[in-house]
Motif scaffolding. Structure first.
Motif, PDB file in Angstrom:
ATOM      1  N   THR A   4       9.198   3.295  -2.101  1.00  0.00           N
ATOM      2  CA  THR A   4      10.265   2.805  -1.716  1.00  0.00           C
ATOM      3  C   THR A   4      11.372   3.786  -1.552  1.00  0.00           C
ATOM      4  O   THR A   4      11.643   4.864  -2.263  1.00  0.00           O
ATOM      5  CB  THR A   4      11.195   1.725  -2.906  1.00  0.00           C
ATOM      6  N   SER A  41      -1.085   3.090  -1.434  1.00  0.00           N
ATOM      7  CA  SER A  41       0.003   2.571  -0.542  1.00  0.00           C
ATOM      8  C   SER A  41       1.330   3.071  -0.749  1.00  0.00           C
ATOM      9  O   SER A  41       1.472   3.656  -2.197  1.00  0.00           O
ATOM     10  CB  SER A  41      -0.017   0.960  -0.576  1.00  0.00           C
ATOM     11  N   ARG A  43       5.891   2.442  -0.354  1.00  0.00           N
ATOM     12  CA  ARG A  43       7.195   1.564   0.185  1.00  0.00           C
ATOM     13  C   ARG A  43       8.485   2.366   0.417  1.00  0.00           C
ATOM     14  O   ARG A  43       8.587   3.437  -0.267  1.00  0.00           O
ATOM     15  CB  ARG A  43       7.352   0.730  -0.871  1.00  0.00           C
ATOM     16  N   PHE A 338       3.321 -12.211   7.640  1.00  0.00           N
ATOM     17  CA  PHE A 338       3.433 -11.177   6.827  1.00  0.00           C
ATOM     18  C   PHE A 338       2.226 -10.848   6.264  1.00  0.00           C
ATOM     19  O   PHE A 338       1.699 -11.343   5.174  1.00  0.00           O
ATOM     20  CB  PHE A 338       4.607 -11.497   5.966  1.00  0.00           C
ATOM     21  N   THR A 340       0.067  -7.865   4.047  1.00  0.00           N
ATOM     22  CA  THR A 340       0.576  -6.949   2.934  1.00  0.00           C
ATOM     23  C   THR A 340       0.611  -5.620   3.816  1.00  0.00           C
ATOM     24  O   THR A 340      -0.492  -5.127   4.203  1.00  0.00           O
ATOM     25  CB  THR A 340      -0.696  -6.858   1.933  1.00  0.00           C
ATOM     26  N   PRO A 341       1.782  -4.884   3.692  1.00  0.00           N
ATOM     27  CA  PRO A 341       2.025  -3.556   4.354  1.00  0.00           C
ATOM     28  C   PRO A 341       1.210  -2.679   3.551  1.00  0.00           C
ATOM     29  O   PRO A 341       1.060  -2.659   2.148  1.00  0.00           O
ATOM     30  CB  PRO A 341       3.291  -3.670   4.445  1.00  0.00           C
ATOM     31  N   PHE A 344       6.938   0.021   2.264  1.00  0.00           N
ATOM     32  CA  PHE A 344       8.001  -0.711   2.728  1.00  0.00           C
ATOM     33  C   PHE A 344       9.129   0.581   2.563  1.00  0.00           C
ATOM     34  O   PHE A 344       9.150   1.420   1.932  1.00  0.00           O
ATOM     35  CB  PHE A 344       8.727  -1.598   1.389  1.00  0.00           C
ATOM     36  N   THR A 355       8.566  -2.794   7.066  1.00  0.00           N
ATOM     37  CA  THR A 355       7.258  -2.702   6.729  1.00  0.00           C
ATOM     38  C   THR A 355       6.444  -1.711   7.552  1.00  0.00           C
ATOM     39  O   THR A 355       6.537  -1.713   8.806  1.00  0.00           O
ATOM     40  CB  THR A 355       6.666  -4.006   6.509  1.00  0.00           C
ATOM     41  N   ARG A 357       2.418  -0.863   8.794  1.00  0.00           N
ATOM     42  CA  ARG A 357       1.084  -0.977   8.730  1.00  0.00           C
ATOM     43  C   ARG A 357       0.527  -0.779   9.814  1.00  0.00           C
ATOM     44  O   ARG A 357       0.871  -1.049  11.005  1.00  0.00           O
ATOM     45  CB  ARG A 357       1.080  -2.725   8.820  1.00  0.00           C
ATOM     46  N   TRP A 364      12.303  -6.590   8.733  1.00  0.00           N
ATOM     47  CA  TRP A 364      12.487  -7.874   8.072  1.00  0.00           C
ATOM     48  C   TRP A 364      13.922  -8.186   7.452  1.00  0.00           C
ATOM     49  O   TRP A 364      14.439  -7.032   7.058  1.00  0.00           O
ATOM     50  CB  TRP A 364      11.483  -8.202   7.252  1.00  0.00           C
TER      51      TRP A 364
END
Length: 488
Positions: A4, A41, A43, A338, A340-341, A344, A355, A357, A364
């Motif tokens: 994030t 992953s 975000r 939506f 799962t990315p 974020f 997001t 992907r 969003w």
């Protein structure tokens, strides 16, 4: 796992001695985990102003609205951004690889050329961290290398964090002596680094055992540091200004902690049909809310994230749930809309989030509505590492290393640096090899070191990116351990 970023909060989750770090600067929060596993992953986060009311019909308010409206500001900022990034050229080149300068390092892989994984700039000093664990500091005043920050022969630096509270650089390292399994933190004032004295710093959190799976996390927005000692199972919160211990959290059932402005979300071990959650005050650790969130049985949880009053929960092959923890209002977004990315980026002030992907970026809102697609912004790296993405402090621009259409097979490894407007998705500027205006600047300083790379080589395999907003300079690092400075 997720990453994030926010306006002053950057949170990146990377598992190979990883970093939870900003971009907003993205740079405001970092989490470094002493883990040998690979990351999967990430975000990121950031913000916006509300538009004024358009109900007034009188001339005064029309003029007032025209002059200070958010739409007018966005238009001005858009044009301003295009001018700021117009005619960017290659100004300087720095090289982290220095076998003579690193002669004292005992580990062989520290002496080898390797890609740049992280770039941080502060107070006219550019820090470049290579994957090998060597970190070099360069002066933008003299355009020369200042020093190597590895002060021990067996030290491998895994992450950097600039502490603006005391203008110091925090390095997080591992050492060969304990098989690279324990994190050690050191704070060095920038003024000493500029003098070529990287050993003038002092160690941090020496009483904490940060052996894997322990971690340390720096949260710039709240001015806090979170550590986890796996040896005794205790989380501790420190003040980022003076590193004093504030309070501890001892609960063996806590599986993860997420930090937002002013609060912490404690995620407990999952039960069959629900997951227990607690929201604490970041200042004193007091419990603000204790509740349970219902889950679908026998389905894994993709992610649980807290952003201000919004709780985002996604399970495998299920709809995205957006819960307002104040009034328990629940919004769902279809799993077909939506998916799962991999990462974020949350924009707090705008109440929006990006997001990532399959190399694509979309925006969003917290009503679960798709707001913006980005044009001409196909990311180069599929894993969306935020070390090659930068979001400005105002959170209106995203700067990324992107794919460009190759003219032939020789161009397949050459990308471009794209600057796009987050609210509109428009590509405002681009630094690419095919642009005739992008070249090595003829107005370089006389004392500058020679640039060994061509424009094409400088834009090939970029592995790290940072934007200095004060100097209006973009720094990129590549797989050869070189750092390039772009500006107009």
């Amino acid at each position: 796992m997720i990453l994030t970023r926010r306006k002053s909060f950057r949170y990146i989750h990377i598992l190979e001695f990883s970093v939870y770090c900003h971009l907003l600067r993205m740079d405001s929060r970092k989490k470094i985990i002493s883990s040998p596993r690979a990351s999967r992953s990430r975000r990121v986060l950031a913000g916006k102003r509300a538009c004024p009311s358009h109900s007034s019909l009188n001339c005064t308010r029309k003029l007032f609205r025209r002059e200070i409206s958010a739409a007018g500001n966005r238009s001005f900022n858009c044009n301003n951004a295009q001018e700021k990034f117009r005619h960017f050229q290659l100004q300087e080149e720095f090289d982290t690889y220095d076998p003579k300068g690193n002669w004292y390092l005992q580990l062989n892989f520290l002496k080898k050329r390797s890609k740049i994984t992280e770039i941080v700039a502060a107070k006219d000093v550019v820090f470049a961290l290579a994957q090998s664990g060597v970190c070099a500091a360069f002066s933008r005043e003299t355009n020369k290398k200042i020093c190597c920050l590895n002060i021990n022969p067996d030290e491998v630096i895994r992450s950097l964090f600039y502490n603006k509270n005391n203008e110091s650089l925090i390095t997080v390292s591992v050492y060969a002596a304990d098989d690279f399994s324990t994190l050690k933190c050191r704070s060095t004032p920038i003024q000493y680094i500029r003098r070529g004295q990287p050993d003038a710093g002092f160690s941090l959190f020496g009483s904490e055992s940060l052996k894997w799976p322990g971690f340390v996390e720096f949260d710039d927005v709240n001015g806090k540091v979170l550590t986890y000692s796996a040896q005794d199972g205790i989380y501790k919160v420190f003040d980022l200004k003076n590193y004093t211990h504030l309070y501890s959290i001892s609960d063996e059932h806590v599986s993860e902690i997420k930090i937002s402005p002013g609060i912490m979300l404690l995620i407990y071990e999952r039960c069959a049909s629900h997951v227990p959650l607690k929201i604490l005050s970041i200042e004193d650790g007091s419990v603000l809310k204790d509740f349970k969130h219902l889950l679908h049985r026998n389905k894994k949880v993709d992610f649980i994230e807290q952003f201000n009053e919004k709780l985002l929960v996604k399970q495998d092959n299920e709809n995205l749930q957006i819960l307002d923890v104040r009034n328990s209002q629940l919004t769902e977004v279809s799993r077909t809309e939506f998916m799962t990315p991999s990462a974020f980026i949350f924009l707090y002030e705008n109440q929006l989030f990006l997001t990532f992907r399959n190399r694509s970026v979309v925006v969003w809102n917290f009503r679960g509505e798709l707001v913006t697609f980005f044009e001409d912004h196909l990311l180069w790296h599929p894993d969306c590492n935020t070390n090659n993405i930068y979001i400005t402090t105002d959170q209106d621009l995203i700067i990324s290393y992107c794919k460009s259409l190759p003219r032939d097979k020789d161009d397949e490894r050459v990308g471009s640096i794209n600057i796009s407007n987050i609210l509109t998705g428009k590509c405002l500027a681009k630094i690419c090899e095919t642009d005739p205006d992008v070249k090595i600047s003829p107005r370089r300083r006389a004392n500058s070191s020679p640039i060994m790379s061509t424009i094409k080589e400088a834009l090939e395999d970029v592995t790290a990116l940072f934007y200095d907003e004060e100097k209006n300079e973009i720094y990129t690092g590549n797989r050869y351990g070189r750092v390039h400075v772009w500006s107009n």
